[in-house]
Enzyme design. Structure first.
Site, short mmCIF file in Angstrom:
data_model
loop_
_atom_site.label_atom_id
_atom_site.label_comp_id
_atom_site.label_asym_id
_atom_site.label_seq_id
_atom_site.Cartn_x
_atom_site.Cartn_y
_atom_site.Cartn_z
N PHE A 162 -33.63 2.40 -18.01
CA PHE A 162 -34.84 1.68 -17.86
C PHE A 162 -34.63 0.19 -17.39
O PHE A 162 -33.94 -0.49 -18.20
CB PHE A 162 -35.74 1.63 -19.03
CG PHE A 162 -37.13 0.91 -18.71
CD1 PHE A 162 -38.22 1.70 -18.23
CD2 PHE A 162 -37.21 -0.42 -18.86
CE1 PHE A 162 -39.38 1.07 -17.95
CE2 PHE A 162 -38.54 -1.05 -18.82
CZ PHE A 162 -39.41 -0.15 -18.07
N ASP B 58 -27.53 -5.29 -17.36
CA ASP B 58 -28.69 -5.54 -17.39
C ASP B 58 -28.86 -5.76 -19.05
O ASP B 58 -28.96 -4.94 -19.75
CB ASP B 58 -29.62 -4.26 -16.91
CG ASP B 58 -31.06 -4.51 -17.33
OD1 ASP B 58 -31.31 -5.45 -17.99
OD2 ASP B 58 -31.84 -3.79 -16.64
N LYS C 281 -37.00 -11.46 -20.48
CA LYS C 281 -37.69 -11.42 -21.56
C LYS C 281 -37.34 -12.68 -22.73
O LYS C 281 -38.19 -13.66 -22.52
CB LYS C 281 -37.39 -10.11 -22.61
CG LYS C 281 -37.82 -8.76 -21.85
CD LYS C 281 -37.54 -7.76 -22.66
CE LYS C 281 -38.05 -6.32 -21.76
NZ LYS C 281 -39.50 -6.29 -21.55
#
Length: 406
Positions: free
Chosen positions: A147, A232, A261
């Site tokens: 993801f 990531d 984030k």
């Protein structure tokens, strides 16, 4: 913390969203009006312990005083210039972020998906300009069940049909191999490979932690093949796993690091591509950009986030409280939990399907004043703010035990 008198109830607000909002999410039926630290309140004043932390966007809790102060300070001075001009906050943000990560240069962006898209562009440009891959032939190797976002390029290499179906034609240039399979990775890498793009821990897939040595093995493969390793760390980074970066658990230093984030402190969207100088130096004016990327408000908040991490306090808290989290989950194995994976303050918990789906368990926990979110099947994710106390964590585990035994 007292919620203002509601003009509409939670039920009324949820009904009001139905005809005017795109149905691309299926939230739990709670309407949050206020938050502080690890706690949120709905419009009726009911309090909930936040055990999701915005998928790690709220690593430092809701409205951390140092981050709120940094935002207020910058709001009173300057919020946006675009990158047409310099601003007085960006240099310090980049200096401190490179020092924190041990890399050389920063490409500031806004959302996590933008960071991933930017990392892909940079890797391809590097492959053509530095590695010498023939034009338009660069490939990037990725892992199944990944993801990295939901833009059209990113869903092109997703294996989640919910994210893909109906959104083709898809972007070529990606090779998908099983996660945690070094032999498959080695077979996929060739002279056209620009980069390997991986999550050190797969979050959306259910907090999937690879075998010890996997990340180091991938690093060795990329070095041997002369291609880049892109990590990531948008969910796994910035203290979540008990280290600043999850790759540190294996002593791996990527060529390119993707952050987001928590970098915005739960206040503004902030993301970044952080990389070796040789890699980011392939970009020249006009080849990539973002009006809001590196804006002074984002840079001011991002610098305050980095300052919190420089102390090491939050990494230590995640490591120490991670022991409490794992211990509590161990006690539930065979008592409603069929298995779990955890590192630091991050866990994927597989609930016995006979008890309910992940969604059903999340709704029951909401009824007990604890907010979590499900992922695939009967798996729920736990990712509380790193500011949570041991007592709050134990209380959340007790609530989980209660709903599993109900």
């Amino acid at each position: 913390m007292t919620a203002p008198a509601p003009t509409r109830s939670s039920a009324e607000l949820i009904r009001a969203e139905e005809p005017v909002l795109a149905h691309n999410y299926h939230p739990l039926p709670v309407v949050v009006a206020r938050a502080e630290g690890t706690w949120v309140e709905d419009v009726e004043g009911r309090r909930y312990l936040d055990m999701l932390a915005g998928y790690s966007a709220l690593n430092f809790g809701h409205r951390h005083p140092a981050l709120i102060e940094a935002a207020h300070r910058q709001l009173d001075r300057l919020t946006l210039t675009s990158r047409a001009f310099h601003n007085d906050q960006l240099a310090e943000f980049a200096e401190r972020l490179t020092a924190l990560t041990g890399l050389d240069m920063v490409l500031p962006m806004n959302t996590g998906a933008e960071a991933v898209e930017s990392g892909i562009k940079v890797a391809r440009k590097w492959a053509y300009d530095v590695k010498g891959v023939p034009a338009d032939r660069a490939t990037i190797v990725v892992a199944a069940e990944n993801f990295h976002g939901r833009t059209t390029t990113i869903v092109s290499f997703s294996t989640d049909e919910t994210a893909r179906a109906g959104f083709g034609p898809f972007t070529p240039g990606f090779r998908i191999v099983p996660y945690n399979d070094l032999a498959a990775m080695e077979a996929a890498i060739d002279e056209t490979t620009a980069a390997v793009l991986l999550e050190p821990i797969q979050g959306e897939a259910g907090v999937i932690i690879p075998d010890d040595g996997y990340l180091a093995g991938v690093r060795a493969l990329t070095e041997r093949a002369g291609c880049l390793l892109i990590a990531d760390e948008i969910q796994s980074g910035l203290g979540r796993t008990g280290r600043t970066l999850a790759v540190e658990h294996e002593g791996v230093v990527p060529d390119v690091l993707l952050l987001g984030k928590a970098l915005g402190g739960g206040i503004v969207p902030v993301s970044a591509v952080v990389a070796r100088r040789e890699v980011l130096s392939v970009l020249h004016p006009g080849e990539h950009g973002s009006t809001f990327g590196g804006n002074p408000l984002a840079a001011g908040v991002g610098t305050a986030v980095v300052e919190l991490l420089e102390t090491g306090e939050y990494q230590r808290r995640a490591a120490e409280l991670g022991v409490v989290l794992r211990g509590g989950l161990h006690r539930l194995v065979g008592r409603g939990v069929v298995g779990f994976r955890a590192r630091g303050l991050w866990a994927g918990v597989d609930v016995d399907p006979a008890i309910g789906t992940g969604r059903e368990v999340s709704e029951r926990l909401m009824g007990e004043g604890v907010l979590v979110k499900d992922t695939h099947g009967s798996t729920i994710r736990l990712a509380p703010p790193l500011t949570i106390t041991a007592e709050e964590l134990e209380s959340a585990l007790a609530s989980l035990e209660k709903v599993l035994g109900a």
